[in-house]
Design an enzyme around this catalytic site. Structure first.
Site, short mmCIF file in Angstrom:
data_model
loop_
_atom_site.label_atom_id
_atom_site.label_comp_id
_atom_site.label_asym_id
_atom_site.label_seq_id
_atom_site.Cartn_x
_atom_site.Cartn_y
_atom_site.Cartn_z
CE1 TYR A 66 -0.87 -12.89 3.97
CE2 TYR A 66 1.49 -13.07 3.55
CZ TYR A 66 0.28 -12.41 3.37
OH TYR A 66 0.22 -11.26 2.63
NE ARG A 69 -2.97 -10.55 8.05
CZ ARG A 69 -3.56 -10.12 6.93
NH1 ARG A 69 -3.05 -10.44 5.76
NH2 ARG A 69 -4.66 -9.40 6.99
CD GLN A 106 -11.47 -3.24 -1.18
OE1 GLN A 106 -12.32 -2.58 -0.60
NE2 GLN A 106 -10.34 -2.71 -1.62
CB VAL A 108 -7.74 -12.28 2.59
CG1 VAL A 108 -7.46 -11.44 1.36
CG2 VAL A 108 -6.96 -11.73 3.79
CG ASP A 109 -12.06 -11.85 7.00
OD1 ASP A 109 -13.12 -12.27 6.47
OD2 ASP A 109 -11.89 -10.65 7.27
CG HIS A 124 -7.59 -7.80 -2.27
ND1 HIS A 124 -7.87 -6.72 -1.45
CD2 HIS A 124 -7.48 -7.28 -3.53
CE1 HIS A 124 -7.91 -5.62 -2.17
NE2 HIS A 124 -7.68 -5.93 -3.43
CB SER A 195 -9.46 3.17 2.60
OG SER A 195 -8.82 2.42 1.57
CG ASN A 219 -15.51 4.30 5.95
OD1 ASN A 219 -14.95 4.67 6.97
ND2 ASN A 219 -14.91 3.55 5.04
N PRO A 220 -17.17 5.03 9.02
CG PRO A 220 -15.75 4.12 10.64
CD PRO A 220 -16.55 3.76 9.42
#
Length: 252
Positions: A66, A69, A106, A108-109, A124, A195, A219-220
């Site tokens: 972590y 990240r 969703q 967490v950044d 999250h 997703s 979404n692609p």
């Protein structure tokens, strides 16, 4: 429904909710959880790095993961998708007041906040913070270039864990309730770069649909939501938001 009709509904909506997933941050160069498992980390399963059992078994290893990240996140910058959402939020709040816009993520950044959005509902958690194992106090992690895990709680001196939701853990109840309420009230819900396979977050779009709201997916790739959405735009977050917001702008 076509792009022009979807944009018109977004423009006129008095209550908008947005949910973002990894696809929004991918355009800032942040890899998804599984995409980041390269090099030394490629030999680990997700459950080896992101579960309570893994943490109690080897907290040093989990914190090393972590911390890496965290450094990646802090080296990244918000992209135009983040700033377009901040602009949409400002517009809706100025036009219709408090409650007109809710951002659910969703991710967490923490990039939405850095882009100028108000604090989003973080389903999250947020890996830029630690949470005390003893007293549950939350505090920002030290600067990425000087951070040596684990952090120590400034309140009780206890060891802190990453402030993220791990496999097998429940989402924060108050955050999920607030998100469900926003989707229940939404006239338009945007679901961007996710997703639509991770529950309970994936069920929120259906909450809006069942209440008569319009759900617009960006979404692609095709997702399980695509068939149910009122309109699905095959595009990246930046492309889709730019197209929707350009179409929804009033002529000068």
């Amino acid at each position: 429904m076509n792009l022009s009709e979807a944009a018109s509904l977004l423009h006129s909506a008095r209550r908008v909710v947005v949910m973002t997933g990894a696809g929004v941050s991918a355009e800032s160069g942040i890899p998804t959880f599984r995409d980041a498992q390269t090099g030394h980390w490629a030999r680990f399963k997700p459950e080896d790095l992101a579960s309570p059992e893994a943490y109690w078994r080897d907290p040093e290893m989990v914190w090393d993961w972590y911390a890496g990240r965290y450094r990646d996140v802090m080296a990244a910058t918000p992209n135009r998708g983040h700033t377009l959402l901040a602009e949409l939020e400002r517009r809706k709040l100025a036009e219709h007041g408090e409650g007109a816009f809710t951002l659910v993520t969703q991710n967490v950044d923490g990039l939405h906040l850095r882009a100028g959005s108000r604090p989003p509902l973080e389903l999250h958690g947020n890996l830029t913070h630690g949470r005390c194992e003893t007293c549950e106090h939350l505090q920002p992690l030290p600067k990425a270039d000087s951070f040596t895990p684990p952090p120590t709680c400034e309140v009780c001196g206890g060891r802190m864990r990453p402030n993220v939701v791990w496999f097998g853990e429940m989402l924060p109840e108050d955050v999920l309730e607030d998100a469900q309420f926003a989707f229940e009230r939404a006239e338009v819900a945007l679901v961007i770069g996710t997703s639509s396979q991770v529950y309970p977050a994936a069920a929120l779009a259906d909450v809006a649909l069942h209440r008569g709201g319009t759900v617009i997916e960006i979404n692609p790739d095709t997702t399980p939501l695509t068939r149910r959405a009122s309109f699905s735009l095959r595009a990246t977050a930046i492309e889709g938001l730019a197209a929707l917001m350009a179409e929804s702008s009033e002529p000068e």
